[in-house]
Design an enzyme around this catalytic site. Structure first.
Site, PDB file in Angstrom:
ATOM      1  N   PRO A   9     117.843 -21.703  43.193  1.00 42.27           N
ATOM      2  CA  PRO A   9     117.946 -22.081  41.789  1.00 42.27           C
ATOM      3  C   PRO A   9     116.660 -22.621  41.190  1.00 42.27           C
ATOM      4  O   PRO A   9     115.923 -23.362  41.834  1.00 42.27           O
ATOM      5  CB  PRO A   9     119.045 -23.147  41.776  1.00 42.27           C
ATOM      6  CG  PRO A   9     119.122 -23.650  43.169  1.00 42.27           C
ATOM      7  CD  PRO A   9     118.725 -22.507  44.046  1.00 42.27           C
ATOM      8  N   ASN A  10     116.421 -22.201  39.975  1.00 36.71           N
ATOM      9  CA  ASN A  10     115.324 -22.634  39.113  1.00 36.71           C
ATOM     10  C   ASN A  10     113.957 -22.101  39.533  1.00 36.71           C
ATOM     11  O   ASN A  10     112.975 -22.315  38.830  1.00 36.71           O
ATOM     12  CB  ASN A  10     115.284 -24.164  38.978  1.00 36.71           C
ATOM     13  CG  ASN A  10     116.566 -24.706  38.406  1.00 36.71           C
ATOM     14  OD1 ASN A  10     117.026 -24.232  37.369  1.00 36.71           O
ATOM     15  ND2 ASN A  10     117.173 -25.660  39.088  1.00 36.71           N
ATOM     16  N   ARG A  17     108.011 -24.016  34.906  1.00 34.12           N
ATOM     17  CA  ARG A  17     108.745 -25.228  35.289  1.00 34.12           C
ATOM     18  C   ARG A  17     107.794 -26.241  35.940  1.00 34.12           C
ATOM     19  O   ARG A  17     107.188 -25.958  36.962  1.00 34.12           O
ATOM     20  CB  ARG A  17     109.831 -24.842  36.292  1.00 34.12           C
ATOM     21  CG  ARG A  17     110.551 -26.017  36.882  1.00 34.12           C
ATOM     22  CD  ARG A  17     111.451 -25.593  38.024  1.00 34.12           C
ATOM     23  NE  ARG A  17     112.112 -26.756  38.588  1.00 34.12           N
ATOM     24  CZ  ARG A  17     112.597 -26.803  39.806  1.00 34.12           C
ATOM     25  NH1 ARG A  17     112.509 -25.753  40.600  1.00 34.12           N
ATOM     26  NH2 ARG A  17     113.174 -27.887  40.246  1.00 34.12           N
ATOM     27  N   TYR A  22     104.763 -27.433  40.604  1.00 34.35           N
ATOM     28  CA  TYR A  22     104.963 -26.082  41.119  1.00 34.35           C
ATOM     29  C   TYR A  22     103.844 -25.101  40.792  1.00 34.35           C
ATOM     30  O   TYR A  22     103.889 -23.949  41.213  1.00 34.35           O
ATOM     31  CB  TYR A  22     106.297 -25.525  40.608  1.00 34.35           C
ATOM     32  CG  TYR A  22     107.479 -26.339  41.059  1.00 34.35           C
ATOM     33  CD1 TYR A  22     107.932 -26.281  42.371  1.00 34.35           C
ATOM     34  CD2 TYR A  22     108.137 -27.201  40.181  1.00 34.35           C
ATOM     35  CE1 TYR A  22     109.005 -27.049  42.797  1.00 34.35           C
ATOM     36  CE2 TYR A  22     109.209 -27.970  40.598  1.00 34.35           C
ATOM     37  CZ  TYR A  22     109.630 -27.886  41.906  1.00 34.35           C
ATOM     38  OH  TYR A  22     110.695 -28.648  42.331  1.00 34.35           O
ATOM     39  N   ASN A  71     113.597 -20.407  50.324  1.00 40.33           N
ATOM     40  CA  ASN A  71     113.382 -21.598  49.518  1.00 40.33           C
ATOM     41  C   ASN A  71     114.690 -21.791  48.759  1.00 40.33           C
ATOM     42  O   ASN A  71     114.927 -21.154  47.733  1.00 40.33           O
ATOM     43  CB  ASN A  71     112.205 -21.433  48.559  1.00 40.33           C
ATOM     44  CG  ASN A  71     111.902 -22.708  47.800  1.00 40.33           C
ATOM     45  OD1 ASN A  71     112.746 -23.589  47.680  1.00 40.33           O
ATOM     46  ND2 ASN A  71     110.694 -22.796  47.270  1.00 40.33           N
ATOM     47  N   ALA A  74     117.186 -26.781  45.176  1.00 36.89           N
ATOM     48  CA  ALA A  74     118.018 -27.984  45.269  1.00 36.89           C
ATOM     49  C   ALA A  74     119.188 -27.822  46.234  1.00 36.89           C
ATOM     50  O   ALA A  74     119.701 -28.815  46.759  1.00 36.89           O
ATOM     51  CB  ALA A  74     118.528 -28.371  43.881  1.00 36.89           C
ATOM     52  N   GLU A  95     112.515 -22.229  56.489  1.00 39.00           N
ATOM     53  CA  GLU A  95     112.720 -22.979  55.243  1.00 39.00           C
ATOM     54  C   GLU A  95     111.358 -23.274  54.619  1.00 39.00           C
ATOM     55  O   GLU A  95     110.453 -23.738  55.301  1.00 39.00           O
ATOM     56  CB  GLU A  95     113.449 -24.283  55.564  1.00 39.00           C
ATOM     57  CG  GLU A  95     113.662 -25.194  54.393  1.00 39.00           C
ATOM     58  CD  GLU A  95     114.305 -26.526  54.794  1.00 39.00           C
ATOM     59  OE1 GLU A  95     114.232 -27.461  53.977  1.00 39.00           O
ATOM     60  OE2 GLU A  95     114.856 -26.637  55.918  1.00 39.00           O
ATOM     61  N   HIS A  97     109.199 -24.855  51.088  1.00 38.57           N
ATOM     62  CA  HIS A  97     109.163 -25.598  49.819  1.00 38.57           C
ATOM     63  C   HIS A  97     107.743 -25.560  49.293  1.00 38.57           C
ATOM     64  O   HIS A  97     106.788 -25.716  50.059  1.00 38.57           O
ATOM     65  CB  HIS A  97     109.616 -27.050  50.008  1.00 38.57           C
ATOM     66  CG  HIS A  97     111.008 -27.137  50.536  1.00 38.57           C
ATOM     67  ND1 HIS A  97     112.112 -26.943  49.737  1.00 38.57           N
ATOM     68  CD2 HIS A  97     111.472 -27.359  51.785  1.00 38.57           C
ATOM     69  CE1 HIS A  97     113.197 -27.047  50.482  1.00 38.57           C
ATOM     70  NE2 HIS A  97     112.835 -27.294  51.731  1.00 38.57           N
ATOM     71  N   ARG A 104     108.307 -36.809  47.154  1.00 38.02           N
ATOM     72  CA  ARG A 104     109.069 -36.790  45.912  1.00 38.02           C
ATOM     73  C   ARG A 104     110.260 -37.730  45.995  1.00 38.02           C
ATOM     74  O   ARG A 104     110.310 -38.621  46.832  1.00 38.02           O
ATOM     75  CB  ARG A 104     109.472 -35.350  45.611  1.00 38.02           C
ATOM     76  CG  ARG A 104     108.212 -34.465  45.412  1.00 38.02           C
ATOM     77  CD  ARG A 104     108.525 -33.087  45.006  1.00 38.02           C
ATOM     78  NE  ARG A 104     109.220 -33.082  43.708  1.00 38.02           N
ATOM     79  CZ  ARG A 104     109.886 -32.041  43.251  1.00 38.02           C
ATOM     80  NH1 ARG A 104     109.962 -30.925  43.967  1.00 38.02           N
ATOM     81  NH2 ARG A 104     110.487 -32.086  42.087  1.00 38.02           N
TER      82      ARG A 104
END
Length: 139
Positions: A9-10, A17, A22, A71, A74, A95, A97, A104
């Site tokens: 998502p996103n 964004r 990012y 990735n 969330a 995984e 990111h 964060r």
């Protein structure tokens, strides 16, 4: 070798964004560079904002490709369903990111999927994907 990159998502909003976190490049801008760097690898790409669609794609491809770069956005921090799916398929999953999630918000410090994955790469921007692809070449 065929590797599937899955973004959650996103991540369709990369380049727009929160560029301070990012970056300014979209994944569609980055993907040709990645494919050019690894011409010997068939790199497929899929993105969805819907958890069930991510699971469906992993189940569809996770028995025939040689690796998945995930990735989960969330969903990383909430999805037992993604964890169970990763455990259910035969393709190894790395995984990824873009940001260093440990620098964060506190809720981003825990991953529900890490224990099911071959490894975790975070904090290297879009280059995190390159590192993940290289991990499949090395292993």
């Amino acid at each position: 070798m065929r590797i599937l990159i899955i973004n959650g998502p996103n991540l369709n909003l990369l380049g727009r964004r929160e560029p301070g976190i990012y970056g300014n490049s979209s994944f569609d801008d980055y993907l040709p560079q990645l494919r050019q760097r690894f011409p010997q690898i068939e790199i497929e790409y899929y993105q969805s904002n819907v958890e069930g669609e991510l699971i469906n794609k992993m189940q569809q491809e996770g028995f025939t490709c040689q690796g998945i770069v995930l990735n989960a956005g969330a969903y990383t921090h909430t999805s037992i369903a993604l964890h169970d799916c990763i455990r259910s398929i035969t393709a190894p999953v790395v995984e990824v990111h873009i940001s260093n999630v440990h620098q964060r918000e506190e809720f981003r410090h825990h991953s529900m999927i890490s224990s099911a994955c071959r490894g975790v790469i975070c904090g290297f921007g879009l280059d995190s994907y390159r590192l993940a692809v290289e991990s499949f070449i090395m292993h």
